[in-house]
Write a protein that holds these residues in place. Sequence first.
Motif, PDB file in Angstrom:
ATOM      1  N   SER A  73       0.643  -1.116  -0.047  1.00  0.00           N
ATOM      2  CA  SER A  73      -0.107   0.181   0.083  1.00  0.00           C
ATOM      3  C   SER A  73       0.840   1.171   0.030  1.00  0.00           C
ATOM      4  O   SER A  73       0.153   2.248   0.177  1.00  0.00           O
ATOM      5  CB  SER A  73      -1.038   0.142   1.092  1.00  0.00           C
ATOM      6  OG  SER A  73      -0.411  -0.010   2.344  1.00  0.00           O
ATOM      7  N   SER A 122      -3.244  -7.377  -2.939  1.00  0.00           N
ATOM      8  CA  SER A 122      -4.409  -8.049  -2.777  1.00  0.00           C
ATOM      9  C   SER A 122      -5.491  -7.540  -3.349  1.00  0.00           C
ATOM     10  O   SER A 122      -5.306  -6.554  -4.190  1.00  0.00           O
ATOM     11  CB  SER A 122      -4.654  -8.201  -1.183  1.00  0.00           C
ATOM     12  OG  SER A 122      -4.864  -6.851  -0.937  1.00  0.00           O
ATOM     13  N   GLY A 123      -6.597  -8.092  -3.434  1.00  0.00           N
ATOM     14  CA  GLY A 123      -7.831  -7.483  -4.164  1.00  0.00           C
ATOM     15  C   GLY A 123      -8.211  -6.244  -3.545  1.00  0.00           C
ATOM     16  O   GLY A 123      -9.074  -5.385  -3.951  1.00  0.00           O
ATOM     17  N   ASP A 124      -7.521  -5.737  -2.379  1.00  0.00           N
ATOM     18  CA  ASP A 124      -8.059  -4.557  -1.773  1.00  0.00           C
ATOM     19  C   ASP A 124      -7.572  -3.372  -2.799  1.00  0.00           C
ATOM     20  O   ASP A 124      -8.301  -2.322  -2.819  1.00  0.00           O
ATOM     21  CB  ASP A 124      -6.885  -4.185  -0.519  1.00  0.00           C
ATOM     22  CG  ASP A 124      -7.579  -3.108   0.343  1.00  0.00           C
ATOM     23  OD1 ASP A 124      -8.537  -3.229   0.870  1.00  0.00           O
ATOM     24  OD2 ASP A 124      -6.791  -2.120   0.551  1.00  0.00           O
ATOM     25  N   LEU A 145      -8.568  -3.155  -5.854  1.00  0.00           N
ATOM     26  CA  LEU A 145      -9.473  -2.759  -6.582  1.00  0.00           C
ATOM     27  C   LEU A 145     -10.638  -2.068  -6.228  1.00  0.00           C
ATOM     28  O   LEU A 145     -11.518  -1.611  -6.613  1.00  0.00           O
ATOM     29  CB  LEU A 145     -10.113  -4.021  -7.220  1.00  0.00           C
ATOM     30  CG  LEU A 145      -9.059  -5.337  -7.656  1.00  0.00           C
ATOM     31  CD1 LEU A 145      -9.834  -6.670  -7.847  1.00  0.00           C
ATOM     32  CD2 LEU A 145      -8.549  -4.625  -8.968  1.00  0.00           C
ATOM     33  N   LYS A 146     -10.436  -1.602  -4.740  1.00  0.00           N
ATOM     34  CA  LYS A 146     -11.652  -0.691  -4.234  1.00  0.00           C
ATOM     35  C   LYS A 146     -11.491   0.548  -4.826  1.00  0.00           C
ATOM     36  O   LYS A 146     -10.228   1.100  -5.204  1.00  0.00           O
ATOM     37  CB  LYS A 146     -11.308  -0.760  -2.688  1.00  0.00           C
ATOM     38  CG  LYS A 146     -11.778  -1.988  -1.947  1.00  0.00           C
ATOM     39  CD  LYS A 146     -11.437  -1.908  -0.463  1.00  0.00           C
ATOM     40  CE  LYS A 146     -11.641  -3.187   0.267  1.00  0.00           C
ATOM     41  NZ  LYS A 146     -11.373  -2.955   1.584  1.00  0.00           N
ATOM     42  N   PRO A 147     -12.674   1.359  -4.923  1.00  0.00           N
ATOM     43  CA  PRO A 147     -12.522   2.716  -5.690  1.00  0.00           C
ATOM     44  C   PRO A 147     -11.636   3.658  -5.044  1.00  0.00           C
ATOM     45  O   PRO A 147     -11.067   4.456  -5.877  1.00  0.00           O
ATOM     46  CB  PRO A 147     -14.191   3.125  -5.536  1.00  0.00           C
ATOM     47  CG  PRO A 147     -15.023   1.834  -5.340  1.00  0.00           C
ATOM     48  CD  PRO A 147     -13.961   0.853  -4.555  1.00  0.00           C
ATOM     49  N   ASP A 148     -11.432   3.656  -4.034  1.00  0.00           N
ATOM     50  CA  ASP A 148     -10.701   4.497  -3.051  1.00  0.00           C
ATOM     51  C   ASP A 148      -9.135   4.130  -2.912  1.00  0.00           C
ATOM     52  O   ASP A 148      -8.245   4.514  -2.351  1.00  0.00           O
ATOM     53  CB  ASP A 148     -11.080   4.811  -1.524  1.00  0.00           C
ATOM     54  CG  ASP A 148     -11.027   3.704  -0.776  1.00  0.00           C
ATOM     55  OD1 ASP A 148     -10.920   2.446  -1.184  1.00  0.00           O
ATOM     56  OD2 ASP A 148     -11.206   3.692   0.535  1.00  0.00           O
ATOM     57  N   ARG A 149      -8.582   3.149  -4.051  1.00  0.00           N
ATOM     58  CA  ARG A 149      -7.409   2.613  -3.686  1.00  0.00           C
ATOM     59  C   ARG A 149      -6.511   2.944  -5.180  1.00  0.00           C
ATOM     60  O   ARG A 149      -5.973   2.190  -5.644  1.00  0.00           O
ATOM     61  CB  ARG A 149      -7.314   1.148  -3.466  1.00  0.00           C
ATOM     62  CG  ARG A 149      -7.925   0.611  -2.160  1.00  0.00           C
ATOM     63  CD  ARG A 149      -7.155   1.160  -0.709  1.00  0.00           C
ATOM     64  NE  ARG A 149      -7.389   0.588   0.055  1.00  0.00           N
ATOM     65  CZ  ARG A 149      -8.181   0.973   1.035  1.00  0.00           C
ATOM     66  NH1 ARG A 149      -8.948   2.239   0.872  1.00  0.00           N
ATOM     67  NH2 ARG A 149      -8.700   0.437   2.304  1.00  0.00           N
ATOM     68  N   ARG A 181      -3.142   1.091  -7.278  1.00  0.00           N
ATOM     69  CA  ARG A 181      -3.225   0.884  -8.374  1.00  0.00           C
ATOM     70  C   ARG A 181      -2.010   1.639  -9.190  1.00  0.00           C
ATOM     71  O   ARG A 181      -1.569   0.800 -10.072  1.00  0.00           O
ATOM     72  CB  ARG A 181      -4.662   1.049  -9.248  1.00  0.00           C
ATOM     73  CG  ARG A 181      -5.701   0.495  -8.618  1.00  0.00           C
ATOM     74  CD  ARG A 181      -7.026   0.323  -9.582  1.00  0.00           C
ATOM     75  NE  ARG A 181      -7.681   1.660  -9.137  1.00  0.00           N
ATOM     76  CZ  ARG A 181      -8.368   1.912  -8.175  1.00  0.00           C
ATOM     77  NH1 ARG A 181      -8.775   1.091  -7.256  1.00  0.00           N
ATOM     78  NH2 ARG A 181      -8.937   3.373  -8.116  1.00  0.00           N
ATOM     79  N   GLY A 228     -11.446 -13.391  -0.813  1.00  0.00           N
ATOM     80  CA  GLY A 228     -11.532 -13.002  -2.218  1.00  0.00           C
ATOM     81  C   GLY A 228     -11.251 -14.144  -2.895  1.00  0.00           C
ATOM     82  O   GLY A 228     -10.631 -15.142  -2.651  1.00  0.00           O
TER      83      GLY A 228
END
Length: 237
Positions: free
Chosen positions: A150, A169-171, A173-177, A181, A200
């Motif tokens: 992160s 992780s799949g985290d 993919l959250k909009p606030d991440r 990305r 997940g």
Amino acid sequence: MPPLFDAHSHLPRVGALEDPVLRRDHRRVVCGTCEADWMAVVAHAASHDQVIPMLGLHPWFMEGAALGWASRLEALLRSNRAGLGECGLDFARKEADRGTQESALRVQLRLAHALGRPIALHVVHAWGRLLDLLREEGVPPAGALVHAYSGSPETARQLQAMGVFLSFSGDLLKPDRAGAREALRAVAPGHLLLETDGAGELERLFEAVAGLRGIPVAELELLTWENGSRCFRELMA
């Protein structure tokens, strides 16, 4: 199809079914986080030949650690083929005892060096101190990764230059991440890993990350298998 590699997960919940991707060769790293689950991880690995066991003291569980935990961890590692982790630094909470966390991480880094084992790192709001400690103690030659990365793209570049693998992780993919990305795109192919973190669906994560990286899913699967095999080579031979 190439095999799948899950770079970070935990013991399944009691009564939970195994991940349905078991129809494929599917290696998964299963991490212990405190002394109470170390033997359960060892037993789980003994009955599942696709599991790579890791034993460590997580920064969240410093307060509950009994005296002598490091000696008992070392003894368990010497008698079992397992790596170090999940361990690390988490300064997100104001009451975090940073000194105790850093001391425990030093102990586990030194064990990884002494025993020739890979290490899995948890890091939250402590990137500068992690870099300092890795420079002081050295990155374990047997392999090191930061799970659920992160940090910033610049920190990602510094860690990669030190030989550290970065797992997502799949985290992310959250909009606030959006930052995660961006960091994902900064990771060189030879340092990238993916994980479920015990939740997940791994195949769905591969599909999403392949889209973000602009490569075929099969290419990403093969790439992360090769990276996982390098990072955890001492436990996969």
